[in-house]
Design an enzyme around this catalytic site. Sequence first.
Site, PDB file in Angstrom:
ATOM      1  N   GLY A 132      24.359 -59.432 -96.956  1.00  0.00           N
ATOM      2  CA  GLY A 132      23.355 -60.674 -96.796  1.00  0.00           C
ATOM      3  C   GLY A 132      24.120 -61.740 -96.233  1.00  0.00           C
ATOM      4  N   GLY A 188      25.880 -64.652 -97.079  1.00  0.00           N
ATOM      5  CA  GLY A 188      26.175 -65.134 -98.020  1.00  0.00           C
ATOM      6  C   GLY A 188      26.639 -66.828 -97.959  1.00  0.00           C
ATOM      7  N   GLY A 202      29.883 -70.332-100.327  1.00  0.00           N
ATOM      8  CA  GLY A 202      28.865 -70.344 -99.540  1.00  0.00           C
ATOM      9  C   GLY A 202      29.094 -71.313 -98.333  1.00  0.00           C
ATOM     10  N   ARG A 219      24.688 -72.068 -85.048  1.00  0.00           N
ATOM     11  CA  ARG A 219      24.953 -71.127 -84.002  1.00  0.00           C
ATOM     12  C   ARG A 219      23.721 -70.661 -83.582  1.00  0.00           C
ATOM     13  NH1 ARG A 219      28.098 -65.726 -86.733  1.00  0.00           N
ATOM     14  NH2 ARG A 219      26.298 -65.192 -88.061  1.00  0.00           N
ATOM     15  N   ARG A 228      21.240 -57.301 -87.634  1.00  0.00           N
ATOM     16  CA  ARG A 228      22.497 -56.315 -87.532  1.00  0.00           C
ATOM     17  C   ARG A 228      22.085 -54.905 -87.665  1.00  0.00           C
ATOM     18  NH1 ARG A 228      26.114 -60.358 -89.292  1.00  0.00           N
ATOM     19  NH2 ARG A 228      24.961 -62.529 -89.339  1.00  0.00           N
ATOM     20  N   ASP A 269      27.860 -54.666 -90.415  1.00  0.00           N
ATOM     21  CA  ASP A 269      27.060 -55.956 -90.612  1.00  0.00           C
ATOM     22  C   ASP A 269      27.332 -57.074 -89.832  1.00  0.00           C
ATOM     23  OD1 ASP A 269      29.453 -55.429 -92.654  1.00  0.00           O
ATOM     24  OD2 ASP A 269      28.997 -57.733 -92.795  1.00  0.00           O
TER      25      ASP A 269
END
Length: 498
Positions: free
Chosen positions: A95, A97, A131, A181, A188, A257
């Site tokens: 996931g 993170g 994070g 971004r 994915r 991923d």
Amino acid sequence: MPPVDSIAQKVFEFENTYAELPAEFYTKQPPRSVKSPRLIKFNDELATELGLDPSKLSNAEKASIFGGNRVPASSIPLAMVYAGHQFGGWVPRLGDGRALLLGELANRSGKLMDVQLKGSGPTPYSRMGDGRAWVGPVLREYAVSEAMNALGVPTTRALAAVETGEPVYRETVLPGAILTRVSSSHVRVGTFQYFASRRDVRSLELLAKHVQTRLYPETRRDANPELALLNLVVAAQARLVADWMGIGFIHGVMNTDNMSIAGETIDYGPCAFMDGYNSRKVFSSIDVQGRYAYCNQPTIAAWNLAQFASSILPLISSNHEESVRLATDAVNCFQNEFNDSWTEVLRAKIGLARQREEDARLAFEFLALLEGEEVDYTHAFRFLCDAGNQFREGDMIRDLFSKKDDIDSWMSKWRARLKFELVDESRRQSTMKRINPSCIPRNHQIEKAIKAALSGNYSVFERLVSELANPFKDRSADDAFFAAPRPNECVERTFCGT
């Protein structure tokens, strides 16, 4: 919850189609505020494509929004959950993170594009990480992703880079930063794997429908929409990897991923571009076995696609054996799709438009010559553009090789092949120069930009991004952005930055 900026409320009109999926797909949470956000770089051109008016926001407001301190009212920030194979080992829950999806903006053609903060603080998927991101990987991803776009390679893009004013602790204390971004989707292969591993067919169905609606609407009209989806993803990945290899790009961490269903380059971690051509080249410090070496990228893409196919077997057919057969046939098409795309890329790189049976062999012979002396990959193809249709002693490409007889022999065969093109020399050269770049994101140039930024000087980064936006223009041999690194400048290892 960070406050809502009143101006941002007017500028941003996010849609949130991913947030409309059930709660199993994500965790909703706001970004964590930072101490002193300061704008490093904002992509006005991309912002305009997304329907934003950069003039309506000051630099301080941009820094506050893209630093995570203020959230537009239309945004529903969330961290996406997924799983994945990392270096071949299965991880059942990964996931986002250190990333949050703010929502989706419609570009000028009406296509929805994800907008995501990367480095925005811990989430339930951080796995004891902080994070955060430090400025080096943020600048690298900004520069490389925008360069890839200029080079015509499908990619996520960079909208903004922001200093946080807070330290990030890695091997040393480093300045923190956040990247914004933009992508067609952040779904994915690992997103599908997450639900498949839980035998959650209902969520798989919802995810497939979401992807089809957002990315591949034509599949919804097919008799078998999920099989059509698989076929299109296979074709997209084949073209993408061929494009990578055509510019000497090594992704460095092709975990499932990190493979986008949209067929875009995503997750620029320990990525790098080759200088001297070596088909087995590895840069990533964590790829000790060379799993993701330059030459292995097509094989790994096919392996990842097999994991995607396995994940959607229940959607392709209710008959398991039939589903396996159809999915296997689809994945097995990858090799031919890639071979065709790679041959097309190489044919264009050596100036051939008309197809002839011997073209692939001719191109591979050239690669073999490059590898034999580790000739600079970018220089070799760019100098080939300038080579004459007739032998000339002064052709600069000959200077790249110590074994003149070998390159002269190949060039004789190449020139004989050019006669079938029925195109004059100047037209052939100009066409090749629109395909073979003079400027790529050289590893040593990126490192220089990062080093300068650590001293508070972003002018080196600004110049680099500006030059990378014009990758095909003519440059002199002594142009710093054309030149290969000197021996003391060579970068042999790149790092993920997490």
